[in-house]
Design a protein around this motif. Structure first.
Motif, PDB file in Angstrom:
ATOM      1  N   GLN A 101       2.936   6.613  -1.184  1.00 31.64           N
ATOM      2  CA  GLN A 101       1.866   5.657  -1.591  1.00 31.64           C
ATOM      3  C   GLN A 101       2.476   4.753  -2.666  1.00 31.64           C
ATOM      4  O   GLN A 101       3.137   5.321  -3.346  1.00 31.64           O
ATOM      5  CB  GLN A 101       0.724   6.628  -2.031  1.00 31.64           C
ATOM      6  N   GLN A 128       7.323   3.198   4.040  1.00 29.74           N
ATOM      7  CA  GLN A 128       7.552   4.277   4.970  1.00 29.74           C
ATOM      8  C   GLN A 128       9.049   4.231   5.485  1.00 29.74           C
ATOM      9  O   GLN A 128       9.670   3.299   5.495  1.00 29.74           O
ATOM     10  CB  GLN A 128       6.618   4.331   6.130  1.00 29.74           C
ATOM     11  N   LEU A 141      15.067   3.194   9.424  1.00 33.73           N
ATOM     12  CA  LEU A 141      14.403   1.835   9.150  1.00 33.73           C
ATOM     13  C   LEU A 141      13.214   2.152   8.055  1.00 33.73           C
ATOM     14  O   LEU A 141      12.425   3.269   8.149  1.00 33.73           O
ATOM     15  CB  LEU A 141      13.412   1.282  10.427  1.00 33.73           C
ATOM     16  N   SER A 199      -2.235  -4.096   4.013  1.00 35.66           N
ATOM     17  CA  SER A 199      -3.400  -3.379   4.249  1.00 35.66           C
ATOM     18  C   SER A 199      -3.467  -2.582   5.622  1.00 35.66           C
ATOM     19  O   SER A 199      -3.913  -1.429   5.787  1.00 35.66           O
ATOM     20  CB  SER A 199      -4.634  -4.151   4.300  1.00 35.66           C
ATOM     21  N   TYR A 200      -2.835  -3.024   6.567  1.00 29.64           N
ATOM     22  CA  TYR A 200      -2.613  -2.274   7.859  1.00 29.64           C
ATOM     23  C   TYR A 200      -1.199  -2.685   8.564  1.00 29.64           C
ATOM     24  O   TYR A 200      -0.755  -2.093   9.274  1.00 29.64           O
ATOM     25  CB  TYR A 200      -3.810  -2.793   8.881  1.00 29.64           C
ATOM     26  N   GLN A 201      -0.506  -3.914   8.133  1.00 31.51           N
ATOM     27  CA  GLN A 201       0.560  -4.232   8.777  1.00 31.51           C
ATOM     28  C   GLN A 201       1.924  -3.808   8.135  1.00 31.51           C
ATOM     29  O   GLN A 201       1.811  -3.752   6.807  1.00 31.51           O
ATOM     30  CB  GLN A 201       0.552  -5.941   8.998  1.00 31.51           C
ATOM     31  N   LEU A 202       2.697  -3.376   8.924  1.00 25.73           N
ATOM     32  CA  LEU A 202       4.042  -2.700   8.324  1.00 25.73           C
ATOM     33  C   LEU A 202       4.965  -3.909   8.597  1.00 25.73           C
ATOM     34  O   LEU A 202       4.956  -4.420   9.703  1.00 25.73           O
ATOM     35  CB  LEU A 202       4.237  -1.542   9.030  1.00 25.73           C
ATOM     36  N   TYR A 234       0.722  -1.364   0.134  1.00 31.16           N
ATOM     37  CA  TYR A 234      -0.094  -0.083   0.081  1.00 31.16           C
ATOM     38  C   TYR A 234       0.962   1.445  -0.034  1.00 31.16           C
ATOM     39  O   TYR A 234       0.663   2.056  -0.392  1.00 31.16           O
ATOM     40  CB  TYR A 234      -1.031  -0.036   1.349  1.00 31.16           C
ATOM     41  N   ASN A 235       1.947   1.138   0.763  1.00 26.36           N
ATOM     42  CA  ASN A 235       2.787   2.402   0.802  1.00 26.36           C
ATOM     43  C   ASN A 235       4.094   1.784   1.306  1.00 26.36           C
ATOM     44  O   ASN A 235       4.208   0.593   1.966  1.00 26.36           O
ATOM     45  CB  ASN A 235       2.302   3.456   1.840  1.00 26.36           C
ATOM     46  N   LEU A 270       6.274   8.921   3.913  1.00 24.16           N
ATOM     47  CA  LEU A 270       5.511   7.884   3.511  1.00 24.16           C
ATOM     48  C   LEU A 270       5.234   7.993   1.980  1.00 24.16           C
ATOM     49  O   LEU A 270       4.818   9.186   1.566  1.00 24.16           O
ATOM     50  CB  LEU A 270       4.078   7.996   4.275  1.00 24.16           C
ATOM     51  N   PHE A 300      11.478   5.519   8.512  1.00 24.22           N
ATOM     52  CA  PHE A 300      11.544   5.976   9.882  1.00 24.22           C
ATOM     53  C   PHE A 300      12.746   6.436  10.341  1.00 24.22           C
ATOM     54  O   PHE A 300      13.834   5.761   9.784  1.00 24.22           O
ATOM     55  CB  PHE A 300      10.784   5.021  10.814  1.00 24.22           C
ATOM     56  N   PHE A 354       8.952  -4.365   8.671  1.00 26.00           N
ATOM     57  CA  PHE A 354      10.100  -3.403   9.042  1.00 26.00           C
ATOM     58  C   PHE A 354      11.408  -4.234   8.552  1.00 26.00           C
ATOM     59  O   PHE A 354      11.564  -5.519   8.690  1.00 26.00           O
ATOM     60  CB  PHE A 354      10.216  -2.976  10.235  1.00 26.00           C
ATOM     61  N   SER A 399       8.350   8.894  12.206  1.00 27.54           N
ATOM     62  CA  SER A 399       7.890   8.850  10.717  1.00 27.54           C
ATOM     63  C   SER A 399       8.804   9.874   9.943  1.00 27.54           C
ATOM     64  O   SER A 399       8.502  11.196  10.239  1.00 27.54           O
ATOM     65  CB  SER A 399       6.436   8.706  10.373  1.00 27.54           C
ATOM     66  N   LEU A 400       9.234   9.637   8.968  1.00 26.84           N
ATOM     67  CA  LEU A 400       9.995  10.779   8.172  1.00 26.84           C
ATOM     68  C   LEU A 400       9.431  10.942   6.736  1.00 26.84           C
ATOM     69  O   LEU A 400       9.037  12.022   6.439  1.00 26.84           O
ATOM     70  CB  LEU A 400      11.427  10.285   7.718  1.00 26.84           C
TER      71      LEU A 400
END
Lengths: 115, 110
Positions: free
Chosen positions: B51, B34, B89, B95-98, B31-32, B49, B36, B100, B46-47
């Protein structure tokens, strides 16, 4: 806003004791995550709540771990009984889940040492 | 299952140098992406994001790019400063889980 607030910052306990970690997410956020960070495994997702409901707890290592979110402003992660291998930094994070990408905001973490 | 890799694990550069941090991921259906920053004893900040429909994002001296087809993202830091010293990082979002990576520890030497 004060950000995501976690307590305690540090916890030292003996094997077999119960440990409770606390988290207050950012007001208005509807998603809450508990992560564990170790040198060996990095950051691992333990459990994810959306609108106070646990959606994914597949990362919870075993039955000794439990998490609750009784309301939108408070969550706990409990370990009972604790073991030395549970020693790690535990992070709580929150976001507003809208179906699109959104930034995740982390607390400062709880450094847990189980002796 | 998504896997995120960051190489190198540590990087040391002199102040003022431009640098690139690398991140690779196995599942392009993200989804994206990110980026950090983590300072010692602190949480993650968070630095940037990006999409899945975007190619890059910029914030000040930071620029992050995303190439889903190759499964790669980069974080470019211009004119590095000692205050940039931290662990960076990257994380790929489902959908919701990052998921790392383990991070790159950056040291900027005055």
């Amino acid at each position: 806003d004060a950000g995501v607030i976690q307590s305690p910052r540090h916890e030292v306990t003996e094997m077999g004791q119960e440990v409770t970690l606390r988290c207050k997410p950012i007001s208005g956020h509807n998603s809450l995550f508990w992560y564990r960070q170790t040198m060996m495994r990095g950051l691992e997702l333990l459990i994810y709540f959306n609108n106070n409901v646990p959606i994914d707890d597949s990362g919870m290592p075993e039955d000794r771990f439990s998490a609750k979110m009784p309301n939108a402003s408070f969550s706990t992660l409990k370990i009972q009984p604790s073991e030395p291998r549970d020693s790690a930094v535990y992070f709580c994070a929150s976001s507003f889940h809208s179906g699109e990408g959104e930034k995740l905001f982390f607390g400062s973490g709880t450094q847990l040492s189980v002796l | 299952k998504q896997e995120v890799t960051q190489i190198p694990a540590a990087l040391s550069v002199p102040e003022g140098e431009n640098l690139v941090l690398n991140c690779s991921f196995t599942d392009s259906a993200i989804y994206n992406l990110q980026w950090f920053r983590q300072d010692p004893g602190k949480g993650l900040t968070s630095l940037l994001l990006i999409q899945s429909s975007q190619r890059e994002q910029t914030s000040g001296r930071l620029n992050a790019s995303l190439d889903k087809s190759s499964g790669r993202s980069t974080l470019y830091i211009a004119a590095s400063q000692p205050g940039d010293s931290a662990t960076y990082l990257c994380a790929g979002a489902g959908s919701y889980q990052l998921t790392f990576g383990k991070g790159t520890k950056l040291s900027v030497i005055p």
